[in-house]
Design a protein around this motif. Structure first.
Motif, PDB file in Angstrom:
ATOM      1  N   ALA A   1      35.005  43.620  58.056  1.00 25.25           N
ATOM      2  CA  ALA A   1      35.592  44.298  56.900  1.00 25.25           C
ATOM      3  C   ALA A   1      34.689  45.423  56.399  1.00 25.25           C
ATOM      4  O   ALA A   1      35.178  46.486  55.984  1.00 25.25           O
ATOM      5  N   VAL A   2      33.382  45.212  56.427  1.00 27.46           N
ATOM      6  CA  VAL A   2      32.445  46.247  55.964  1.00 27.46           C
ATOM      7  C   VAL A   2      32.587  47.505  56.814  1.00 27.46           C
ATOM      8  O   VAL A   2      32.647  48.637  56.288  1.00 27.46           O
ATOM      9  N   GLY A   3      32.657  47.342  58.132  1.00 27.28           N
ATOM     10  CA  GLY A   3      32.826  48.505  58.994  1.00 27.28           C
ATOM     11  C   GLY A   3      34.135  49.231  58.743  1.00 27.28           C
ATOM     12  O   GLY A   3      34.172  50.475  58.690  1.00 27.28           O
ATOM     13  N   ALA A   4      35.217  48.473  58.568  1.00 26.29           N
ATOM     14  CA  ALA A   4      36.525  49.080  58.351  1.00 26.29           C
ATOM     15  C   ALA A   4      36.576  49.813  57.008  1.00 26.29           C
ATOM     16  O   ALA A   4      37.049  50.961  56.916  1.00 26.29           O
ATOM     17  N   TYR A   5      36.106  49.168  55.948  1.00 26.29           N
ATOM     18  CA  TYR A   5      36.167  49.786  54.624  1.00 26.29           C
ATOM     19  C   TYR A   5      35.181  50.939  54.480  1.00 26.29           C
ATOM     20  O   TYR A   5      35.414  51.862  53.687  1.00 26.29           O
ATOM     21  N   THR A   6      34.092  50.905  55.216  1.00 30.90           N
ATOM     22  CA  THR A   6      33.159  52.040  55.179  1.00 30.90           C
ATOM     23  C   THR A   6      33.845  53.307  55.653  1.00 30.90           C
ATOM     24  O   THR A   6      33.784  54.363  55.000  1.00 30.90           O
ATOM     25  N   PHE A   7      34.539  53.218  56.781  1.00 31.71           N
ATOM     26  CA  PHE A   7      35.256  54.387  57.297  1.00 31.71           C
ATOM     27  C   PHE A   7      36.394  54.777  56.368  1.00 31.71           C
ATOM     28  O   PHE A   7      36.603  55.966  56.073  1.00 31.71           O
ATOM     29  N   ALA A   8      37.143  53.786  55.873  1.00 31.27           N
ATOM     30  CA  ALA A   8      38.299  54.084  55.031  1.00 31.27           C
ATOM     31  C   ALA A   8      37.883  54.795  53.744  1.00 31.27           C
ATOM     32  O   ALA A   8      38.491  55.807  53.346  1.00 31.27           O
TER      33      ALA A   8
ATOM     34  N   TRP B   1      33.845  60.024  63.845  1.00 33.75           N
ATOM     35  CA  TRP B   1      32.607  59.990  64.622  1.00 33.75           C
ATOM     36  C   TRP B   1      31.373  59.883  63.736  1.00 33.75           C
ATOM     37  O   TRP B   1      30.359  59.319  64.152  1.00 33.75           O
ATOM     38  N   VAL B   2      31.445  60.402  62.522  1.00 32.28           N
ATOM     39  CA  VAL B   2      30.330  60.249  61.591  1.00 32.28           C
ATOM     40  C   VAL B   2      30.338  58.848  60.983  1.00 32.28           C
ATOM     41  O   VAL B   2      29.285  58.226  60.785  1.00 32.28           O
ATOM     42  N   ALA B   3      31.539  58.341  60.687  1.00 31.65           N
ATOM     43  CA  ALA B   3      31.658  57.017  60.055  1.00 31.65           C
ATOM     44  C   ALA B   3      31.370  55.884  61.027  1.00 31.65           C
ATOM     45  O   ALA B   3      31.001  54.784  60.584  1.00 31.65           O
ATOM     46  N   LEU B   4      31.524  56.123  62.335  1.00 31.76           N
ATOM     47  CA  LEU B   4      31.320  55.050  63.317  1.00 31.76           C
ATOM     48  C   LEU B   4      29.899  54.482  63.258  1.00 31.76           C
ATOM     49  O   LEU B   4      29.729  53.263  63.082  1.00 31.76           O
ATOM     50  N   PRO B   5      28.856  55.298  63.390  1.00 28.14           N
ATOM     51  CA  PRO B   5      27.505  54.713  63.271  1.00 28.14           C
ATOM     52  C   PRO B   5      27.186  54.256  61.857  1.00 28.14           C
ATOM     53  O   PRO B   5      26.464  53.268  61.669  1.00 28.14           O
ATOM     54  N   LEU B   6      27.723  54.946  60.844  1.00 23.42           N
ATOM     55  CA  LEU B   6      27.449  54.543  59.460  1.00 23.42           C
ATOM     56  C   LEU B   6      28.037  53.168  59.162  1.00 23.42           C
ATOM     57  O   LEU B   6      27.402  52.333  58.504  1.00 23.42           O
ATOM     58  N   GLY B   7      29.259  52.927  59.639  1.00 23.45           N
ATOM     59  CA  GLY B   7      29.876  51.622  59.435  1.00 23.45           C
ATOM     60  C   GLY B   7      29.118  50.519  60.137  1.00 23.45           C
ATOM     61  O   GLY B   7      28.942  49.421  59.585  1.00 23.45           O
TER      62      GLY B   7
ATOM     63  N   ALA C   1      40.202  50.172  61.717  1.00 27.14           N
ATOM     64  CA  ALA C   1      40.729  50.969  60.611  1.00 27.14           C
ATOM     65  C   ALA C   1      41.419  52.230  61.120  1.00 27.14           C
ATOM     66  O   ALA C   1      42.484  52.620  60.625  1.00 27.14           O
ATOM     67  N   SER C   2      40.822  52.873  62.121  1.00 31.72           N
ATOM     68  CA  SER C   2      41.425  54.080  62.683  1.00 31.72           C
ATOM     69  C   SER C   2      42.717  53.758  63.415  1.00 31.72           C
ATOM     70  O   SER C   2      43.680  54.532  63.377  1.00 31.72           O
ATOM     71  N   LYS C   3      42.753  52.625  64.090  1.00 34.25           N
ATOM     72  CA  LYS C   3      43.952  52.226  64.830  1.00 34.25           C
ATOM     73  C   LYS C   3      45.115  51.920  63.888  1.00 34.25           C
ATOM     74  O   LYS C   3      46.246  52.357  64.113  1.00 34.25           O
ATOM     75  N   GLN C   4      44.836  51.165  62.818  1.00 31.35           N
ATOM     76  CA  GLN C   4      45.907  50.746  61.917  1.00 31.35           C
ATOM     77  C   GLN C   4      46.328  51.864  60.975  1.00 31.35           C
ATOM     78  O   GLN C   4      47.501  51.956  60.612  1.00 31.35           O
ATOM     79  N   GLY C   5      45.376  52.697  60.537  1.00 34.97           N
ATOM     80  CA  GLY C   5      45.699  53.723  59.556  1.00 34.97           C
ATOM     81  C   GLY C   5      45.809  53.182  58.150  1.00 34.97           C
ATOM     82  O   GLY C   5      45.932  53.952  57.188  1.00 34.97           O
ATOM     83  N   PHE C   6      45.784  51.875  58.002  1.00 36.98           N
ATOM     84  CA  PHE C   6      45.873  51.217  56.696  1.00 36.98           C
ATOM     85  C   PHE C   6      45.166  49.872  56.789  1.00 36.98           C
ATOM     86  O   PHE C   6      45.358  49.131  57.764  1.00 36.98           O
ATOM     87  N   ILE C   7      44.347  49.570  55.795  1.00 37.80           N
ATOM     88  CA  ILE C   7      43.685  48.271  55.745  1.00 37.80           C
ATOM     89  C   ILE C   7      43.782  47.708  54.336  1.00 37.80           C
ATOM     90  O   ILE C   7      43.902  48.457  53.360  1.00 37.80           O
ATOM     91  N   SER C   8      43.738  46.401  54.237  1.00 37.57           N
ATOM     92  CA  SER C   8      43.742  45.694  52.959  1.00 37.57           C
ATOM     93  C   SER C   8      42.916  44.430  53.129  1.00 37.57           C
ATOM     94  O   SER C   8      42.622  44.018  54.264  1.00 37.57           O
ATOM     95  N   PRO C   9      42.521  43.785  52.030  1.00 39.09           N
ATOM     96  CA  PRO C   9      41.738  42.553  52.153  1.00 39.09           C
ATOM     97  C   PRO C   9      42.432  41.463  52.956  1.00 39.09           C
ATOM     98  O   PRO C   9      41.770  40.597  53.529  1.00 39.09           O
ATOM     99  N   GLU C  10      43.754  41.502  53.027  1.00 36.92           N
ATOM    100  CA  GLU C  10      44.488  40.485  53.786  1.00 36.92           C
ATOM    101  C   GLU C  10      44.277  40.614  55.290  1.00 36.92           C
ATOM    102  O   GLU C  10      44.665  39.710  56.044  1.00 36.92           O
ATOM    103  N   SER C  11      43.707  41.719  55.718  1.00 42.33           N
ATOM    104  CA  SER C  11      43.407  41.892  57.148  1.00 42.33           C
ATOM    105  C   SER C  11      42.135  41.160  57.553  1.00 42.33           C
ATOM    106  O   SER C  11      41.839  41.061  58.748  1.00 42.33           O
ATOM    107  N   PHE C  12      41.388  40.627  56.571  1.00 41.41           N
ATOM    108  CA  PHE C  12      40.074  40.054  56.861  1.00 41.41           C
ATOM    109  C   PHE C  12      39.945  38.669  56.213  1.00 41.41           C
ATOM    110  O   PHE C  12      38.984  38.393  55.492  1.00 41.41           O
TER     111      PHE C  12
END
Length: 419
Positions: A147-154, A165-171, A331-342
């Motif tokens: 979830a941290v990786g997904a929400y970091t990019f989002a 590409w910038v968010a990938l290593p940061l996440g 996150a990039s694949k779905q285009g949408f994330i929520s806490p229910e995904s994790f």
């Protein structure tokens, strides 16, 4: 002994009926209690009978299941030499990669999209395999790093316009920091206590994401997450970011929505290969030997001079790092994330993949990730019974092959006799 088995079997059958009682009589219809259908009652009774018979003849059944591997003509074969086994594993992994490279160009769009999800689970399972399979630390909150990786990019893309590409290593780095933070409170814990603390950590992260509505959107989640670009080329019909170009116009080809699906799949494939290669390399390094030593006997490992703090923190940090990778791609694949995904179920599924594949075994984990992800899609007519079948498969695996599909082989060192 027979009387004891009968009492135990009868007790289990009665407990089954008690647990299933709400199913038979709590069907609300028009504000009143309506008895369940006859078929439901019959199914519950049959289930109680099956439980009774299984517990009554449990020793015989388990003895029969235990003897099944002897039917296999390869069961009694000599272990494969280490050099040959390593070479075979290398060829198998190479075959997987070559097949995966050609897959998006011969499969349908839905199959490629499903394969991307498989690769995400492969990254997650390989990362958790470091923590559980190699270091022997039971982690039930692994989905928190995901979830941290997904929400970091989002959040970075929504508030600051940061690219994939910038968010990938940061996440991945931020998820690794969370793994490092989790490692400190659990340094003195192991077994059930460690599992409870990590489970609580996963739930804390999910609840925080759910309650911080001003930042994370809360239950509404975050939408409009951008897709990765290729050197400034976008794969949509229209260019969204100023200064970018479209992929199909740059190469003078017709627009096809499959292009972005294939590109995201190839990104997931590259990241999964990097994950497998890095962890494979770490397993042969001193840190990998330290993980295994800690798993086998913590007291003996400490007596040899290994730092329990460094070994545990390295396992949590590296495992969380690759979960952050997977979260960014998800996150990039779905285009949408929520806490229910994790939710916790995700952690349970990833842990089940590691256990089914064989703790510590990379090839086994990859095969288990493919099976757990693909088989439910092939049997959609049984989707209502997915978790029941999944649980039954886990029980059978633990009884028949507790070491997993392809258990990890220990490295053997032979010393030549000195004259």
């Amino acid at each position: 002994m027979a009387a004891h088995n009968f009492k135990h079997a009868l007790f289990c059958a009665v407990i089954t009926l008690i647990i299933a009682y709400p199913i038979m009589g709590l069907d609300l219809g028009g504000g009143t209690l309506v008895p369940a259908d006859t078929s439901v009652v019959i199914s519950v009774v049959i289930g109680a009978i099956v439980v009774f018979l299984f517990q009554l003849f449990r020793d015989n059944i388990l003895g029969t299941l235990g003897s099944l591997p002897r039917v296999n003509p390869l069961a009694g074969r000599e272990p494969m030499p280490q050099a040959k086994r390593l070479k075979l594993e290398t060829w198998v992994l190479t075959g997987f990669i070559v097949l995966a490279l050609f897959w998006p160009f011969v499969a349908s769009r839905g199959a490629v999209d499903l394969a991307t999800l498989v690769l995400i689970y492969v990254m997650l399972a390989l990362g958790l395999n470091v923590v559980v399979g190699l270091a022997g630390l039971l982690d039930l909150g692994y989905v928190a790093f995901y979830a941290v990786g997904a929400y970091t990019f989002a959040m970075l893309s929504q508030y600051y316009g940061v690219s994939f590409w910038v968010a990938l290593p940061l996440g991945a780095i931020l998820a690794a920091l969370f793994g490092l933070v989790l490692g400190f409170p659990v340094l003195r814990l192991r077994g059930d206590y460690l599992a409870i603390v990590t489970l609580g950590f996963g739930e804390i992260i999910r609840i925080l994401l759910n309650n911080m509505t001003n930042l994370t959107g809360g239950p509404n989640g975050i939408g409009g997450i951008p897709e990765p670009t290729l050197f400034g080329m976008e794969f949509g019909w229209r260019v969204k970011e100023e200064g970018n170009t479209s992929f199909h116009e740059t190469f003078g080809i017709a627009y096809a929505s499959e292009h972005k699906i294939i590109f995201l799949y190839l990104i997931a494939l590259v990241l999964a290969v990097i994950t497998a290669l890095v962890i494979r390399r770490l397993m042969r390094m001193p840190v990998g030997r330290a993980w295994e030593a800690l798993r086998e006997d913590e007291i003996a490992a400490r007596s040899l001079g290994l730092s329990r703090t460094a070994v545990k923190l390295s396992a949590f940090t590296i495992g969380a790092f690759f979960a952050g990778f997977a979260g960014t791609v998800f996150a990039s694949k779905q285009g949408f994330i929520s806490p229910e995904s994790f939710v916790f179920l995700e952690s349970a599924i990833i842990l089940a993949i590691v256990v089914l594949g064989g703790m510590g075994s990379q090839i086994g984990v990859i095969l288990a990730a493919i099976a757990v992800t693909v088989l439910p899609e092939l049997a959609r007519e049984f989707s209502e019974y997915r978790m029941l079948i999944f649980g039954a498969a886990m029980v059978l695996m633990m009884v028949w092959r507790p070491q997993g599909l392809l258990p990890m082989r220990r490295t053997h060192i032979e010393l030549k006799a000195q004259e």
